[in-house]
Scaffold this motif. Sequence first.
Motif, PDB file in Angstrom:
ATOM      1  N   ALA A  72       0.833  -1.207   0.000  1.00  0.00           N
ATOM      2  CA  ALA A  72       0.000   0.000   0.000  1.00  0.00           C
ATOM      3  C   ALA A  72       0.867   1.256   0.000  1.00  0.00           C
ATOM      4  CB  ALA A  72      -0.937  -0.007   1.214  1.00  0.00           C
ATOM      5  N   GLN A  73       1.946   1.237   0.768  1.00  0.00           N
ATOM      6  CA  GLN A  73       2.848   2.394   0.813  1.00  0.00           C
ATOM      7  C   GLN A  73       3.511   2.607  -0.544  1.00  0.00           C
ATOM      8  OE1 GLN A  73       3.259   4.587   3.300  1.00  0.00           O
ATOM      9  NE2 GLN A  73       4.570   5.747   1.940  1.00  0.00           N
ATOM     10  N   LEU A  74       3.939   1.523  -1.181  1.00  0.00           N
ATOM     11  CA  LEU A  74       4.543   1.643  -2.506  1.00  0.00           C
ATOM     12  C   LEU A  74       3.542   2.177  -3.525  1.00  0.00           C
ATOM     13  CD1 LEU A  74       6.711  -1.597  -2.720  1.00  0.00           C
ATOM     14  CD2 LEU A  74       7.510   0.757  -2.525  1.00  0.00           C
ATOM     15  N   GLN A  75       2.301   1.698  -3.461  1.00  0.00           N
ATOM     16  CA  GLN A  75       1.276   2.181  -4.380  1.00  0.00           C
ATOM     17  C   GLN A  75       0.984   3.660  -4.133  1.00  0.00           C
ATOM     18  OE1 GLN A  75       0.136   0.473  -6.918  1.00  0.00           O
ATOM     19  NE2 GLN A  75      -1.122   2.170  -7.613  1.00  0.00           N
ATOM     20  N   ALA A  76       0.961   4.069  -2.875  1.00  0.00           N
ATOM     21  CA  ALA A  76       0.745   5.487  -2.548  1.00  0.00           C
ATOM     22  C   ALA A  76       1.897   6.333  -3.085  1.00  0.00           C
ATOM     23  CB  ALA A  76       0.603   5.666  -1.032  1.00  0.00           C
ATOM     24  N   ASN A  77       3.114   5.831  -2.977  1.00  0.00           N
ATOM     25  CA  ASN A  77       4.275   6.555  -3.517  1.00  0.00           C
ATOM     26  C   ASN A  77       4.180   6.698  -5.030  1.00  0.00           C
ATOM     27  OD1 ASN A  77       5.302   6.746  -0.945  1.00  0.00           O
ATOM     28  ND2 ASN A  77       6.822   5.141  -1.208  1.00  0.00           N
ATOM     29  N   VAL A  78       3.747   5.630  -5.707  1.00  0.00           N
ATOM     30  CA  VAL A  78       3.600   5.683  -7.166  1.00  0.00           C
ATOM     31  C   VAL A  78       2.536   6.711  -7.553  1.00  0.00           C
ATOM     32  CG1 VAL A  78       2.763   4.361  -9.161  1.00  0.00           C
ATOM     33  CG2 VAL A  78       4.441   3.362  -7.621  1.00  0.00           C
ATOM     34  N   GLU A  79       1.404   6.692  -6.859  1.00  0.00           N
ATOM     35  CA  GLU A  79       0.330   7.641  -7.168  1.00  0.00           C
ATOM     36  C   GLU A  79       0.761   9.077  -6.880  1.00  0.00           C
ATOM     37  OE1 GLU A  79      -2.468   6.966  -8.749  1.00  0.00           O
ATOM     38  OE2 GLU A  79      -1.809   4.888  -8.860  1.00  0.00           O
ATOM     39  N   ASP A  80       1.520   9.268  -5.816  1.00  0.00           N
ATOM     40  CA  ASP A  80       2.019  10.612  -5.496  1.00  0.00           C
ATOM     41  C   ASP A  80       2.951  11.108  -6.583  1.00  0.00           C
ATOM     42  OD1 ASP A  80       2.335  12.916  -3.793  1.00  0.00           O
ATOM     43  OD2 ASP A  80       4.320  12.118  -3.270  1.00  0.00           O
ATOM     44  N   ARG A  81       3.814  10.236  -7.068  1.00  0.00           N
ATOM     45  CA  ARG A  81       4.740  10.615  -8.141  1.00  0.00           C
ATOM     46  C   ARG A  81       3.991  10.943  -9.430  1.00  0.00           C
ATOM     47  NH1 ARG A  81       8.517  13.415  -9.722  1.00  0.00           N
ATOM     48  NH2 ARG A  81       9.836  12.553 -11.318  1.00  0.00           N
ATOM     49  N   LYS A  82       2.940  10.174  -9.726  1.00  0.00           N
ATOM     50  CA  LYS A  82       2.127  10.466 -10.908  1.00  0.00           C
ATOM     51  C   LYS A  82       1.460  11.832 -10.778  1.00  0.00           C
ATOM     52  CE  LYS A  82       0.889   5.786 -12.355  1.00  0.00           C
ATOM     53  NZ  LYS A  82      -0.229   4.825 -12.454  1.00  0.00           N
ATOM     54  N   ALA A  83       0.966  12.144  -9.588  1.00  0.00           N
ATOM     55  CA  ALA A  83       0.322  13.445  -9.369  1.00  0.00           C
ATOM     56  C   ALA A  83       1.322  14.584  -9.516  1.00  0.00           C
ATOM     57  CB  ALA A  83      -0.329  13.488  -7.987  1.00  0.00           C
ATOM     58  N   GLN A  84       2.533  14.408  -9.003  1.00  0.00           N
ATOM     59  CA  GLN A  84       3.559  15.432  -9.146  1.00  0.00           C
ATOM     60  C   GLN A  84       3.930  15.643 -10.608  1.00  0.00           C
ATOM     61  OE1 GLN A  84       6.845  14.118  -6.749  1.00  0.00           O
ATOM     62  NE2 GLN A  84       5.902  14.737  -4.822  1.00  0.00           N
ATOM     63  N   GLN A  85       4.046  14.553 -11.351  1.00  0.00           N
ATOM     64  CA  GLN A  85       4.383  14.638 -12.777  1.00  0.00           C
ATOM     65  C   GLN A  85       3.274  15.343 -13.553  1.00  0.00           C
ATOM     66  OE1 GLN A  85       7.315  13.673 -13.816  1.00  0.00           O
ATOM     67  NE2 GLN A  85       7.029  14.017 -15.982  1.00  0.00           N
ATOM     68  N   SER A  86       2.044  15.010 -13.240  1.00  0.00           N
ATOM     69  CA  SER A  86       0.911  15.636 -13.909  1.00  0.00           C
ATOM     70  C   SER A  86       0.844  17.127 -13.587  1.00  0.00           C
ATOM     71  CB  SER A  86      -0.388  14.944 -13.472  1.00  0.00           C
ATOM     72  OG  SER A  86      -1.498  15.574 -14.025  1.00  0.00           O
ATOM     73  N   SER A  87       1.113  17.467 -12.342  1.00  0.00           N
ATOM     74  CA  SER A  87       1.107  18.880 -11.937  1.00  0.00           C
ATOM     75  C   SER A  87       2.201  19.657 -12.648  1.00  0.00           C
ATOM     76  CB  SER A  87       1.300  18.977 -10.418  1.00  0.00           C
ATOM     77  OG  SER A  87       1.439  20.322 -10.028  1.00  0.00           O
ATOM     78  N   ALA A  88       3.380  19.073 -12.747  1.00  0.00           N
ATOM     79  CA  ALA A  88       4.486  19.746 -13.432  1.00  0.00           C
ATOM     80  C   ALA A  88       4.167  19.947 -14.909  1.00  0.00           C
ATOM     81  CB  ALA A  88       5.779  18.937 -13.274  1.00  0.00           C
ATOM     82  N   LEU A  89       3.531  18.967 -15.529  1.00  0.00           N
ATOM     83  CA  LEU A  89       3.159  19.084 -16.935  1.00  0.00           C
ATOM     84  C   LEU A  89       2.121  20.186 -17.143  1.00  0.00           C
ATOM     85  CD1 LEU A  89       3.453  17.951 -19.799  1.00  0.00           C
ATOM     86  CD2 LEU A  89       1.641  16.331 -19.245  1.00  0.00           C
ATOM     87  N   GLU A  90       1.140  20.254 -16.266  1.00  0.00           N
ATOM     88  CA  GLU A  90       0.119  21.305 -16.369  1.00  0.00           C
ATOM     89  C   GLU A  90       0.710  22.692 -16.135  1.00  0.00           C
ATOM     90  OE1 GLU A  90      -3.000  21.245 -17.491  1.00  0.00           O
ATOM     91  OE2 GLU A  90      -2.571  19.160 -17.973  1.00  0.00           O
ATOM     92  N   MET A  91       1.663  22.795 -15.220  1.00  0.00           N
ATOM     93  CA  MET A  91       2.321  24.083 -14.995  1.00  0.00           C
ATOM     94  C   MET A  91       3.082  24.516 -16.244  1.00  0.00           C
ATOM     95  SD  MET A  91       1.646  25.323 -12.070  1.00  0.00           S
ATOM     96  CE  MET A  91       2.932  26.314 -11.398  1.00  0.00           C
ATOM     97  N   PHE A  92       3.756  23.576 -16.895  1.00  0.00           N
ATOM     98  CA  PHE A  92       4.486  23.888 -18.118  1.00  0.00           C
ATOM     99  C   PHE A  92       3.525  24.347 -19.208  1.00  0.00           C
ATOM    100  CE2 PHE A  92       6.403  22.461 -22.169  1.00  0.00           C
ATOM    101  CZ  PHE A  92       7.513  23.277 -22.157  1.00  0.00           C
TER     102      PHE A  92
END
Length: 142
Positions: free
Chosen positions: A56-76
């Motif tokens: 569960a912790q690993l899955q949460a880390n993966v989802e957090d990383r996806k959210a950060q990547q998506s946020s960075a893309l939207e900011m760009f």
Amino acid sequence: MSAKALARNLRDEIAHLKNEQGINAIQSDDLLAYLNRVIDAPEEEVDPVKLEQIRAQLQANVEDRKAQQSSALEMFRSVITAGQNAIKTSLLMNGGATIALLAFLGKLTTENPGKLSVFSGSLMIFTFGVFVIGLVSGLTYL
């Protein structure tokens, strides 16, 4: 038992025999008997609850990383869009100023043609601004 755990156990057992019992040599039969005891010992089970917590912790880390990547893309994307809007606005303002100045100069030439040279510098600046904005607008697609 993993290979590292087996190696640690073997090392600790040999160190115990050497240091506490003064044994400098190990008979192959004794070593084989020890290894058979280790192999026949029951496997240590991994706690299923602990394993699920780790998953569960690993899955949460993966989802957090996806959210950060998506946020960075939207900011760009928003920065690119803001830049394009600034270019369009600059082109509109410089173009409008150039047209307004041309209309003013057209009216001025009918009434007082001698004053035309005073405004030619302003017309050149606005025309140069339109040219530069057009160039920048073209370069954004490259």
